[in-house]
Design a protein around this motif. Structure first.
Motif, PDB file in Angstrom:
ATOM      1  N   SER A  62      24.403  18.579  10.711  1.00 34.00           N
ATOM      2  CA  SER A  62      25.182  17.340  10.654  1.00 34.00           C
ATOM      3  C   SER A  62      24.697  16.448   9.522  1.00 34.00           C
ATOM      4  O   SER A  62      25.497  15.869   8.775  1.00 34.00           O
ATOM      5  CB  SER A  62      25.067  16.596  11.993  1.00 34.00           C
ATOM      6  OG  SER A  62      25.636  17.341  13.037  1.00 34.00           O
ATOM      7  N   THR A  73      31.464  12.160   8.223  1.00 30.99           N
ATOM      8  CA  THR A  73      31.483  12.763   9.558  1.00 30.99           C
ATOM      9  C   THR A  73      30.555  11.999  10.469  1.00 30.99           C
ATOM     10  O   THR A  73      29.637  11.299  10.003  1.00 30.99           O
ATOM     11  CB  THR A  73      31.040  14.237   9.497  1.00 30.99           C
ATOM     12  OG1 THR A  73      31.079  14.801  10.823  1.00 30.99           O
ATOM     13  CG2 THR A  73      29.626  14.359   8.964  1.00 30.99           C
ATOM     14  N   ASP A  74      30.773  12.107  11.736  1.00 34.52           N
ATOM     15  CA  ASP A  74      29.878  11.497  12.713  1.00 34.52           C
ATOM     16  C   ASP A  74      28.684  12.428  12.907  1.00 34.52           C
ATOM     17  O   ASP A  74      28.850  13.536  13.429  1.00 34.52           O
ATOM     18  CB  ASP A  74      30.625  11.292  14.036  1.00 34.52           C
ATOM     19  CG  ASP A  74      29.744  10.644  15.103  1.00 34.52           C
ATOM     20  OD1 ASP A  74      28.585  10.292  14.793  1.00 34.52           O
ATOM     21  OD2 ASP A  74      30.216  10.494  16.241  1.00 34.52           O
ATOM     22  N   ARG A  77      28.153  14.068  16.385  1.00 34.29           N
ATOM     23  CA  ARG A  77      29.214  14.857  17.040  1.00 34.29           C
ATOM     24  C   ARG A  77      28.722  16.248  17.428  1.00 34.29           C
ATOM     25  O   ARG A  77      28.921  16.695  18.555  1.00 34.29           O
ATOM     26  CB  ARG A  77      30.435  14.959  16.134  1.00 34.29           C
ATOM     27  CG  ARG A  77      31.556  15.813  16.719  1.00 34.29           C
ATOM     28  CD  ARG A  77      32.781  15.799  15.840  1.00 34.29           C
ATOM     29  NE  ARG A  77      33.370  14.466  15.783  1.00 34.29           N
ATOM     30  CZ  ARG A  77      34.449  14.161  15.056  1.00 34.29           C
ATOM     31  NH1 ARG A  77      35.031  15.104  14.318  1.00 34.29           N
ATOM     32  NH2 ARG A  77      34.933  12.944  15.065  1.00 34.29           N
ATOM     33  N   ALA A  80      26.293  16.173  20.308  1.00 34.34           N
ATOM     34  CA  ALA A  80      26.953  15.953  21.601  1.00 34.34           C
ATOM     35  C   ALA A  80      27.473  17.260  22.175  1.00 34.34           C
ATOM     36  O   ALA A  80      27.451  17.476  23.394  1.00 34.34           O
ATOM     37  CB  ALA A  80      28.088  14.948  21.435  1.00 34.34           C
ATOM     38  N   GLN A  81      27.937  18.153  21.309  1.00 31.07           N
ATOM     39  CA  GLN A  81      28.418  19.448  21.780  1.00 31.07           C
ATOM     40  C   GLN A  81      27.277  20.314  22.305  1.00 31.07           C
ATOM     41  O   GLN A  81      27.461  21.127  23.209  1.00 31.07           O
ATOM     42  CB  GLN A  81      29.154  20.171  20.647  1.00 31.07           C
ATOM     43  CG  GLN A  81      30.367  19.433  20.127  1.00 31.07           C
ATOM     44  CD  GLN A  81      31.334  19.075  21.244  1.00 31.07           C
ATOM     45  OE1 GLN A  81      31.720  19.926  22.048  1.00 31.07           O
ATOM     46  NE2 GLN A  81      31.732  17.808  21.297  1.00 31.07           N
TER      47      GLN A  81
END
Length: 230
Positions: A62, A73-74, A77, A80-81
């Motif tokens: 990320s 992008t966050d 994210r 979190a997945q």
């Protein structure tokens, strides 16, 4: 005191930073997994290492996309997945036995915590990763003994008694009453061995009577195959 760590938390993803983060993830995951390996649990040393390493790599990916590829992008994210996806692996370590015992919850929780530690390593939150690893090991190695002490001194508990024939059940009940154990509930089921029967007792015992002593007394009854606390 830990200012030197800021070098590894820079605005770029360097070889040194990546190496330190992934190596720390391997160490933290390995330490957590070693305790599970010693107890012969389904998910042990290598499983925890791979999960912690994968979570760290997810966070690094990320950051790489955002810092190096300059793509908006966050960064949270993908992490979190990982938190959501680890539930599938954790569920695979939980089993329900024929006697309705649930086993593997601690291992599943350890896998989930190991994934979070990996995210910390990947995000260069080294302090959190190291402290969390120490606390997880404390919970699995030290608190387990405290838990066993508390459970072994609880007055109400359940035992499963496997016996060879129906007339032996009366003998078990007589022994429990003689030991001043109050039978709150009893359920009879078939054992794994077709020729045997199994009875699950919900008991309330006097404080002076330990669980182990009562189970040893029941196990000495002629015709009783096994006694297990649930």
């Amino acid at each position: 005191m830990l200012e030197f760590l800021n070098v590894l938390r820079g605005d770029t993803v360097s070889w040194l930073s990546v190496t330190v983060r992934l190596v720390l993830a391997v160490i933290c995951g390995g330490l957590i997994g070693l305790e599970r390996e010693r107890r012969r649990r389904p998910a042990g040393f290598r499983t925890h290492i791979l999960i912690c390493l994968g979570a760290a790599l997810t966070t690094l990916t990320s950051q790489y996309i955002m810092l190096e590829l300059k793509m908006f992008t966050d960064p949270a994210r993908l992490g979190a997945q990982v938190i959501a996806g680890i539930g599938f692996i954790g569920a695979g370590t939980i089993i329900v036995t024929r006697r309705r015992q649930v086993k593997g919850l601690t291992t599943a929780a350890g896998l989930w915590a190991s994934a979070i530690v990996g995210l910390c390593c990947g995000a260069a939150f080294f302090e959190g990763a190291v402290i969390a690893t120490a606390i997880i090991l404390l919970a699995e190695m030290v608190f387990s003994r405290l838990e066993y002490y508390i459970v072994s001194n609880v007055r109400s508990f359940h035992i499963s008694v496997e016996y060879v024939s129906g007339d032996k059940l009366a003998s078990v009940v007589d022994v429990l009453k003689r030991e001043d154990a109050y039978i709150m509930d009893m359920e009879i089921a078939k054992s794994a061995k077709a020729e045997n029967s199994c009875a699950v007792f919900s008991l309330k015992t006097p404080r002076k009577l330990s669980h182990k002593a009562l189970m040893e007394t029941v196990a000495r009854i002629d015709g009783v195959v096994s006694v297990e606390e649930l």
